[in-house]
Scaffold this motif. Structure first.
Motif, PDB file in Angstrom:
ATOM      1  N   ALA A   1      13.363  66.662 -16.317  1.00 27.84           N
ATOM      2  CA  ALA A   1      13.600  67.713 -17.304  1.00 27.84           C
ATOM      3  C   ALA A   1      13.496  67.075 -18.696  1.00 27.84           C
ATOM      4  O   ALA A   1      13.811  65.899 -18.867  1.00 27.84           O
ATOM      5  CB  ALA A   1      14.986  68.319 -17.098  1.00 27.84           C
ATOM      6  N   PRO A   2      13.007  67.834 -19.674  1.00 28.01           N
ATOM      7  CA  PRO A   2      12.738  69.272 -19.682  1.00 28.01           C
ATOM      8  C   PRO A   2      11.300  69.651 -19.347  1.00 28.01           C
ATOM      9  O   PRO A   2      10.904  70.794 -19.577  1.00 28.01           O
ATOM     10  CB  PRO A   2      13.059  69.642 -21.126  1.00 28.01           C
ATOM     11  CG  PRO A   2      12.575  68.457 -21.905  1.00 28.01           C
ATOM     12  CD  PRO A   2      12.930  67.262 -21.044  1.00 28.01           C
TER      13      PRO A   2
ATOM     14  N   MET B   1      10.021  73.306 -18.027  1.00 23.41           N
ATOM     15  CA  MET B   1      11.105  74.255 -18.282  1.00 23.41           C
ATOM     16  C   MET B   1      10.599  75.699 -18.452  1.00 23.41           C
ATOM     17  O   MET B   1      11.299  76.647 -18.105  1.00 23.41           O
ATOM     18  CB  MET B   1      11.912  73.840 -19.519  1.00 23.41           C
ATOM     19  CG  MET B   1      11.129  73.782 -20.808  1.00 23.41           C
ATOM     20  SD  MET B   1      12.165  73.331 -22.227  1.00 23.41           S
ATOM     21  CE  MET B   1      13.122  74.835 -22.424  1.00 23.41           C
TER      22      MET B   1
ATOM     23  N   LYS C   1      11.249  74.153 -13.743  1.00 21.11           N
ATOM     24  CA  LYS C   1      11.733  72.834 -13.349  1.00 21.11           C
ATOM     25  C   LYS C   1      10.549  71.865 -13.429  1.00 21.11           C
ATOM     26  O   LYS C   1       9.387  72.299 -13.465  1.00 21.11           O
ATOM     27  CB  LYS C   1      12.286  72.865 -11.917  1.00 21.11           C
ATOM     28  CG  LYS C   1      11.255  73.260 -10.880  1.00 21.11           C
ATOM     29  CD  LYS C   1      11.859  73.324  -9.483  1.00 21.11           C
ATOM     30  CE  LYS C   1      10.795  73.731  -8.458  1.00 21.11           C
ATOM     31  NZ  LYS C   1      11.368  73.795  -7.082  1.00 21.11           N
TER      32      LYS C   1
ATOM     33  N   ASP D   1       5.536  71.770 -20.843  1.00 19.27           N
ATOM     34  CA  ASP D   1       6.659  72.615 -20.443  1.00 19.27           C
ATOM     35  C   ASP D   1       6.228  73.633 -19.411  1.00 19.27           C
ATOM     36  O   ASP D   1       7.054  74.363 -18.859  1.00 19.27           O
ATOM     37  CB  ASP D   1       7.240  73.338 -21.665  1.00 19.27           C
ATOM     38  CG  ASP D   1       6.236  74.284 -22.309  1.00 19.27           C
ATOM     39  OD1 ASP D   1       5.097  73.831 -22.571  1.00 19.27           O
ATOM     40  OD2 ASP D   1       6.575  75.455 -22.566  1.00 19.27           O
TER      41      ASP D   1
ATOM     42  N   CYS E   1       9.293  68.823 -27.903  1.00 23.02           N
ATOM     43  CA  CYS E   1      10.193  67.830 -27.314  1.00 23.02           C
ATOM     44  C   CYS E   1      10.020  66.548 -28.113  1.00 23.02           C
ATOM     45  O   CYS E   1       9.040  65.822 -27.929  1.00 23.02           O
ATOM     46  CB  CYS E   1       9.865  67.616 -25.843  1.00 23.02           C
ATOM     47  SG  CYS E   1      11.079  66.603 -24.969  1.00 23.02           S
TER      48      CYS E   1
ATOM     49  N   GLY F   1      12.297  63.604 -22.116  1.00 19.86           N
ATOM     50  CA  GLY F   1      12.728  63.502 -20.742  1.00 19.86           C
ATOM     51  C   GLY F   1      13.529  62.258 -20.423  1.00 19.86           C
ATOM     52  O   GLY F   1      14.044  62.110 -19.319  1.00 19.86           O
TER      53      GLY F   1
ATOM     54  N   LYS G   1      20.741  62.321 -23.697  1.00 23.61           N
ATOM     55  CA  LYS G   1      19.327  62.578 -23.955  1.00 23.61           C
ATOM     56  C   LYS G   1      18.823  61.755 -25.143  1.00 23.61           C
ATOM     57  O   LYS G   1      19.509  61.636 -26.162  1.00 23.61           O
ATOM     58  CB  LYS G   1      19.105  64.064 -24.242  1.00 23.61           C
ATOM     59  CG  LYS G   1      19.455  64.977 -23.081  1.00 23.61           C
ATOM     60  CD  LYS G   1      19.283  66.444 -23.469  1.00 23.61           C
ATOM     61  CE  LYS G   1      19.655  67.367 -22.318  1.00 23.61           C
ATOM     62  NZ  LYS G   1      19.544  68.794 -22.691  1.00 23.61           N
TER      63      LYS G   1
ATOM     64  N   LEU H   1      15.030  69.205 -28.451  1.00 24.21           N
ATOM     65  CA  LEU H   1      14.098  70.281 -28.150  1.00 24.21           C
ATOM     66  C   LEU H   1      14.063  71.320 -29.261  1.00 24.21           C
ATOM     67  O   LEU H   1      15.090  71.600 -29.897  1.00 24.21           O
ATOM     68  CB  LEU H   1      14.477  70.988 -26.841  1.00 24.21           C
ATOM     69  CG  LEU H   1      14.217  70.270 -25.529  1.00 24.21           C
ATOM     70  CD1 LEU H   1      14.764  71.111 -24.374  1.00 24.21           C
ATOM     71  CD2 LEU H   1      12.735  70.007 -25.338  1.00 24.21           C
TER      72      LEU H   1
END
Length: 353
Positions: free
Chosen positions: A63-64, A67, A72, A79, A293, A303, A311, A315
């Motif tokens: 992730a992400p 998304m 997933k 994404d 991202c 990620g 993290k 985002l």
């Protein structure tokens, strides 16, 4: 990280900016027990712009990523969907199975051999280069997984080269020989696509090189407000040589086997259109060339989490408003817009001439 212009590229930027332009100027169809006499198949070769799950150790499985679609991580450097997904939809088939999953999946729609981070030659990422990817298709033909008739009614998609330039610059520490490198690179690409044709594929789409000066990993030096146009000269020269080569190949076979997809202008046109539609205040706060991202510093750490699970990325609020997902790859929205730009060329893939 897959398909990237390595950070080590940035120290060469001043040299590039002062280098002269002339120096810079690249019957029954049977698939693992599934019989289908009508479905076109798509065979994909290249890097992370078209990889749908072969780079098993990549951030694309964290992730992400994924998304937006399917919600997933799905092994795509986005994404959501990537270019090969859209090409498959154009052909009215499901996205081909990644080669890494070939023993457990239905292969009636073809196979995706692409692997993030690789190139025509060896690059900075371990993985099957284009020659090895074609070897894999040839092995499947020898094993009668795909027949000659399968290939004759199918399409190949080739999207590769960006990582080759990264590897060249890192390994050579110089850009003065980049013109000769482009010629060597496209000579091998020509050999590769002819080999795909000799296996039986009669329609081969070859992506032109994207404007590398617009990638977020480069535009960080402009605060993501503008492309570095002089870097785009590398892409322009590559594309000029490739277009001439494709023209010669089609003349040799006497028909339009090889089709080019103008990723260069599709990227630029989409970026320009999205910038024009972007609110001026938003443009300053979140410039379009900034990735959704966003990693830590120059690192493409989308990620990535630290030992404590924190993290190492942030985002944007709306991925659908971004052209780029991370420091190198378009978002699903970006790819959808690029695909729209390419549709006139894609029509040639279903032309029987």
């Amino acid at each position: 990280m897959a398909k990237q212009l390595a950070i080590t590229f940035l120290p060469f930027l001043p040299l590039l900016l002062f280098t002269s332009i002339t120096e810079m100027v690249e019957g029954t169809k049977k698939t693992y027990g599934v019989t289908d006499s009508n479905t076109v198949k798509l065979f994909v070769f290249g890097d992370s712009y078209v990889d749908t799950g072969n780079f098993l150790d990549s951030p694309s499985y964290r992730a992400p990523y994924g998304m937006t679609n399917p919600g997933k991580p799905a092994g795509r450097f986005s994404d959501g969907r990537v270019l090969s997904d859209y090409i498959a939809s154009f052909l009215k088939i499901d996205t081909p199975t990644p080669y890494s999953l070939k023993n457990s999946s239905n292969l009636q729609y073809g196979i995706n051999f692409a692997h993030g981070g690789v190139g025509i030659f060896e690059t900075l990422t371990k993985g099957p280069n284009m020659t090895v990817q074609i070897d894999s298709l040839e092995n499947l033909v020898q094993q009668n997984v795909y027949t000659k008739q399968d290939l004759e009614s199918s399409v190949a998609l080739v999207a590769v080269s960006g990582n080759d330039y990264t590897a060249f610059l890192v390994n050579n520490k110089s850009i003065t020989e980049i013109k000769s490198f482009t010629e060597t690179l496209i000579k091998q690409l020509s050999t590769n696509v002819q080999r795909i044709h000799n296996l039986g594929v009669n329609k081969i789409a070859i992506g032109l090189l994207e404007p590398i000066g617009c990638l977020p990993q480069i535009t960080v030096v402009t605060f993501h407000l503008a492309c570095v146009d002089l870097l785009n000269l590398v892409s322009q020269n590559h594309n000029e040589v490739l277009l001439q080569t494709v023209k010669q190949l089609n003349e040799q076979v006497g028909k339009s086997v090889f089709v080019t997809l103008d990723l260069y202008n599709a990227f630029l046109s989409t970026i320009k259109m999205m910038q024009e539609n972007q609110d001026e205040n938003l443009r300053l706060l979140n410039p379009l060339l900034k990735p959704c991202c966003n990693g830590d510093g120059f690192k493409n750490s989308c990620g990535v989490v630290d030992d404590k699970g924190e993290k190492k990325y942030s985002l944007c609020d709306k991925p659908e408003d971004s052209f780029f997902w991370d420091y190198v790859h378009p978002s699903q929205n970006g790819w959808n817009s690029v695909y729209t730009q390419l549709q006139s060329s894609l029509g040639q893939l279903t032309d029987k001439n």
